[in-house]
Design a protein around this motif. Structure first.
Motif, PDB file in Angstrom:
ATOM      1  N   PHE A  60       0.854  -1.183   0.000  1.00 54.92           N
ATOM      2  CA  PHE A  60       0.000   0.000   0.000  1.00 54.92           C
ATOM      3  C   PHE A  60       0.892   1.236   0.000  1.00 54.92           C
ATOM      4  N   THR A  61       0.320   2.367  -0.382  1.00 54.22           N
ATOM      5  CA  THR A  61       1.079   3.611  -0.490  1.00 54.22           C
ATOM      6  C   THR A  61       0.462   4.671   0.406  1.00 54.22           C
ATOM      7  N   THR A 134       6.660   4.657   5.996  1.00 49.11           N
ATOM      8  CA  THR A 134       7.337   5.749   5.307  1.00 49.11           C
ATOM      9  C   THR A 134       6.450   6.294   4.196  1.00 49.11           C
ATOM     10  N   ALA A 135       6.756   7.493   3.746  1.00 51.26           N
ATOM     11  CA  ALA A 135       6.058   8.040   2.587  1.00 51.26           C
ATOM     12  C   ALA A 135       6.354   7.156   1.384  1.00 51.26           C
ATOM     13  N   GLY A 136       5.322   6.781   0.645  1.00 49.67           N
ATOM     14  CA  GLY A 136       5.503   5.893  -0.494  1.00 49.67           C
ATOM     15  C   GLY A 136       5.032   4.490  -0.195  1.00 49.67           C
ATOM     16  N   SER A 137       5.728   3.504  -0.772  1.00 50.62           N
ATOM     17  CA  SER A 137       5.275   2.113  -0.715  1.00 50.62           C
ATOM     18  C   SER A 137       5.616   1.440   0.611  1.00 50.62           C
ATOM     19  N   ASN A 138       4.655   0.716   1.155  1.00 49.76           N
ATOM     20  CA  ASN A 138       4.798  -0.080   2.373  1.00 49.76           C
ATOM     21  C   ASN A 138       4.042  -1.381   2.169  1.00 49.76           C
ATOM     22  N   ALA A 166      -4.587   0.898  -7.181  1.00 44.34           N
ATOM     23  CA  ALA A 166      -3.411   1.056  -8.031  1.00 44.34           C
ATOM     24  C   ALA A 166      -2.120   1.182  -7.241  1.00 44.34           C
ATOM     25  N   GLY A 167      -2.221   1.513  -5.944  1.00 43.84           N
ATOM     26  CA  GLY A 167      -1.018   1.719  -5.165  1.00 43.84           C
ATOM     27  C   GLY A 167      -0.375   0.458  -4.647  1.00 43.84           C
ATOM     28  N   GLY A 168      -0.978  -0.708  -4.869  1.00 42.53           N
ATOM     29  CA  GLY A 168      -0.391  -1.899  -4.282  1.00 42.53           C
ATOM     30  C   GLY A 168      -0.907  -3.181  -4.895  1.00 42.53           C
ATOM     31  N   THR A 169      -0.273  -4.278  -4.538  1.00 41.40           N
ATOM     32  CA  THR A 169      -0.633  -5.584  -5.072  1.00 41.40           C
ATOM     33  C   THR A 169      -0.604  -6.613  -3.953  1.00 41.40           C
TER      34      THR A 169
END
Length: 211
Positions: A60-61, A134-138, A166-169
């Motif tokens: 997630f983002t 953090t900011a961005g992908s986690n 769209a922010g993650g898989t």
């Protein structure tokens, strides 16, 4: 018909950090996603039950650094009352182990949960654990370490081969792979410095309006 209550169960998870994670049933109420939060809470009809040794990882983002307040997972329940034990990790760090989900407390049958839509929401409360993102992908991962029978106590809901968030898989041994996404939500509390900046920005705007 079984009715669902706000309180699912208080679960003590004794992991490497001695963390305590409280698990509650959010029933059919969809989590509210705010500016600092992220998630996919849309409609989904697919489900896959957990057995010991199976896992999922959902990326997630988030827009800015902070601390996780809660993780929500959409689920269907089954009424045989068996249990499932999970380990929870965030960004590869073990947050809690031995999270016991009791099927007697959250499962349903074809007359209540329906084992189909509408889905229900399970909340993992991390508000006292200071879990950073953090900011961005986690990402967060959940791995089943034990179950008490041959039928699933808990089946997470997901959208198959449709990257609806769209922010993650979603990946892991529990799922077939591809652009799948869990029905999930992550609520985040901004870092104190970020919260102060937001407050100052609001105060500055208020002062300008008064001038």
């Amino acid at each position: 018909m079984r009715t669902f209550h706000a309180l699912l169960a208080s679960v003590l998870a004794t992991g490497g950090l001695g963390a305590a994670v409280v698990v509650t049933d959010n029933a059919s109420v969809t989590p509210t996603i705010g500016l600092n939060d992220t998630g996919y809470t849309g409609a989904t009809a697919n489900r896959f039950g957990w057995d010991a040794g199976e896992s999922l990882t959902q990326s997630f983002t988030v827009p800015s650094a902070g601390f996780i307040d809660a993780i929500y997972i959409a689920y269907n329940g089954f009424d045989d009352g068996e249990t499932l034990t999970l380990d929870l990790s965030v960004n590869g760090n073990l947050i809690a182990s031995g999270i016991l989900l009791d099927g007697n407390n959250f499962s349903g049958d074809s007359g209540s949960d329906g084992n189909a839509s509408p889905k229900y929401w399970m909340k993992f409360d991390l508000s006292t654990e200071s879990v950073p993102v953090t900011a961005g992908s986690n990402n967060f991962s959940m791995t089943a370490t034990a179950d008490t029978g041959t039928s699933w106590a808990f089946a997470p809901m997901y959208s198959l081969n449709n990257d609806v968030y769209a922010g993650g898989t979603l990946s892991g041994s529990l799922f077939p792979g591809g652009n799948d996404d869990l029905g999930f939500a992550v609520t985040v509390v901004p870092e104190p410095a970020s919260a102060v900046l937001v407050a100052l920005a609001g105060l500055t705007l208020l002062c300008r309006r008064r001038q």
